[in-house]
Write a protein that holds these residues in place. Sequence first.
Motif, PDB file in Angstrom:
ATOM      1  N   UNK A 165      -4.209 -11.811  -0.847  1.00 23.18           N
ATOM      2  CA  UNK A 165      -4.295 -10.730  -1.720  1.00 23.18           C
ATOM      3  C   UNK A 165      -5.902 -10.421  -1.872  1.00 23.18           C
ATOM      4  N   UNK A 166      -6.756 -11.290  -1.614  1.00 19.49           N
ATOM      5  CA  UNK A 166      -8.331 -11.095  -1.471  1.00 19.49           C
ATOM      6  C   UNK A 166      -8.725  -9.815  -1.158  1.00 19.49           C
ATOM      7  N   UNK A 167      -9.879  -9.380  -1.343  1.00 17.11           N
ATOM      8  CA  UNK A 167     -10.558  -8.258  -0.980  1.00 17.11           C
ATOM      9  C   UNK A 167     -11.488  -8.949   0.373  1.00 17.11           C
ATOM     10  N   UNK A 168     -11.682  -7.755   1.282  1.00 17.70           N
ATOM     11  CA  UNK A 168     -12.157  -7.970   2.555  1.00 17.70           C
ATOM     12  C   UNK A 168     -12.963  -6.716   2.873  1.00 17.70           C
ATOM     13  N   UNK A 169     -14.044  -6.829   3.481  1.00 14.45           N
ATOM     14  CA  UNK A 169     -14.832  -5.789   4.100  1.00 14.45           C
ATOM     15  C   UNK A 169     -13.762  -4.942   4.997  1.00 14.45           C
ATOM     16  N   UNK A 170     -13.645  -3.588   4.417  1.00 13.33           N
ATOM     17  CA  UNK A 170     -12.679  -2.599   5.115  1.00 13.33           C
ATOM     18  C   UNK A 170     -11.435  -2.972   5.227  1.00 13.33           C
ATOM     19  N   UNK A 171     -11.014  -4.198   4.300  1.00 12.68           N
ATOM     20  CA  UNK A 171      -9.569  -4.736   4.260  1.00 12.68           C
ATOM     21  C   UNK A 171      -9.211  -5.124   5.793  1.00 12.68           C
ATOM     22  N   UNK A 172     -10.353  -5.854   6.193  1.00 10.32           N
ATOM     23  CA  UNK A 172     -10.134  -6.299   7.604  1.00 10.32           C
ATOM     24  C   UNK A 172      -9.329  -7.725   7.611  1.00 10.32           C
ATOM     25  N   UNK A 173      -9.166  -8.398   6.716  1.00 10.45           N
ATOM     26  CA  UNK A 173      -8.331  -9.620   6.533  1.00 10.45           C
ATOM     27  C   UNK A 173      -8.742 -10.577   7.482  1.00 10.45           C
ATOM     28  N   UNK A 174     -10.012 -11.018   7.567  1.00 11.80           N
ATOM     29  CA  UNK A 174     -10.420 -11.743   8.687  1.00 11.80           C
ATOM     30  C   UNK A 174     -10.139 -13.073   8.708  1.00 11.80           C
ATOM     31  N   UNK A 233       2.365   3.043   7.627  1.00 12.33           N
ATOM     32  CA  UNK A 233       2.732   1.777   8.505  1.00 12.33           C
ATOM     33  C   UNK A 233       1.545   0.805   8.551  1.00 12.33           C
ATOM     34  N   UNK A 234       0.463   0.960   7.930  1.00  9.26           N
ATOM     35  CA  UNK A 234      -0.751   0.110   8.075  1.00  9.26           C
ATOM     36  C   UNK A 234      -0.471  -1.243   7.655  1.00  9.26           C
ATOM     37  N   UNK A 235      -1.003  -2.112   8.237  1.00 10.84           N
ATOM     38  CA  UNK A 235      -0.853  -3.668   7.781  1.00 10.84           C
ATOM     39  C   UNK A 235      -2.347  -4.120   7.459  1.00 10.84           C
ATOM     40  N   UNK A 236      -3.324  -3.362   7.742  1.00 13.14           N
ATOM     41  CA  UNK A 236      -4.778  -3.667   7.321  1.00 13.14           C
ATOM     42  C   UNK A 236      -5.406  -2.421   7.435  1.00 13.14           C
ATOM     43  N   UNK A 237      -6.659  -2.438   7.166  1.00 15.37           N
ATOM     44  CA  UNK A 237      -7.878  -1.300   6.920  1.00 15.37           C
ATOM     45  C   UNK A 237      -7.534  -0.572   5.614  1.00 15.37           C
ATOM     46  N   UNK A 266      -4.675   6.753   0.964  1.00 15.82           N
ATOM     47  CA  UNK A 266      -4.288   7.149  -0.448  1.00 15.82           C
ATOM     48  C   UNK A 266      -5.266   5.981  -1.334  1.00 15.82           C
ATOM     49  N   UNK A 267      -6.149   5.177  -0.591  1.00 14.62           N
ATOM     50  CA  UNK A 267      -6.926   4.364  -1.361  1.00 14.62           C
ATOM     51  C   UNK A 267      -8.487   4.878  -1.378  1.00 14.62           C
ATOM     52  N   UNK A 302      -2.484  -2.425   2.095  1.00 10.31           N
ATOM     53  CA  UNK A 302      -1.705  -2.943   2.958  1.00 10.31           C
ATOM     54  C   UNK A 302      -2.114  -4.338   3.167  1.00 10.31           C
ATOM     55  N   UNK A 303      -1.404  -5.182   3.581  1.00 13.53           N
ATOM     56  CA  UNK A 303      -1.518  -6.851   3.769  1.00 13.53           C
ATOM     57  C   UNK A 303      -0.750  -7.331   5.209  1.00 13.53           C
TER      58      UNK A 303
END
Length: 331
Positions: free
Chosen positions: A22-31, A200-204, A208-209, A320-321
């Motif tokens: 649930x943590x933030x990451x640059x551009x929600x890339x979830x690296x 459908x997004x899982x990342x990025x 709406x955000x 999204x995650x």
Amino acid sequence: MQETGVKLSREIVTALVEDATAAPSMHNAQPWKFLFRPSDSVFQVYADLDRAMPHADPTTRALHLGCAAALFNLRVAAAHAGWEPVTRLLPDPADPRLLAEVALAGATAPENDLAPLYPAIHRRHTSRQPFTDEEIPRAVKDALSGAALIEGARLVFPDAWHVQTVLDLVGDAEGRDATEPAAAEELRNWTRVGAGAADAARDGVPDYAFGPRGRHGSAPVRDFAGQQSVPGRGTAVFEGTPQLAVLGTPGDRPKDWLRAGQAMERVLLQATLDGLATSLTSQALERPELRWTVRDPQSAMGFAQMVLRLGYGPSGPGTPRRPVDEVLDIE
């Protein structure tokens, strides 16, 4: 690490990693990637370099911050579940992708201060909405600065002159990005525009955000829309005097980045519990020629790692995650 004797079911391991991500990451890339070793109840946190951003983050500094924020959430979730998380940063010099190990060493110590932060993990969302002009009380600011110190970083609330300097640097960075096709392309790769793509997004970052387009004000909110048209997106007046904080560390190596990312997440979770809305501003930090002037020359901060925008206003929507089974392996 020594065997802990803690035995976790797959369901518990999955739940802990879900909290971590649930943590933030640059551009929600979830690296990030996680490996759990049942033999000794150790989580390993890895950098997913396939999700690096060569233009905005060529040194992977921001990638380390995001992974460290997830690491901090994992520590909080483990403490909330009743275990003491014992953490080692960069445990294997031969594998720089392995950022940290967390061993669950029995019951949480009575003095552990992580568990109270747990309710904020899933409430914390980046807000790209306008904040009010209500000033954050000094006691709240001091508590947030103290939270950063616990993790080995400094959080400074700059004076009006320095805030304007940071805003000017952000504007400079945005102007440079606007003239570089590579910057626009990288940003576009991490945005999800249109109902089908966003749903459908899982990342990025889904449209709406994005928040409204600024009609007036100087809040340093990145416009993820760029030149793209977003149907139904409105405009709004943002705060004229944004309340910013600069997070920094004495050094600027990977271990410093990992400390900064954990401090950043501790501050964000504490701010959420304190009723504040939050967002992160990194545009000026993405350019070495600008980054060095972000730090307050009158502070003991060596290197600025992140700029936080804080205030009272609406929380942002959840983004999204990736499914846990995409980021977690169990030996």
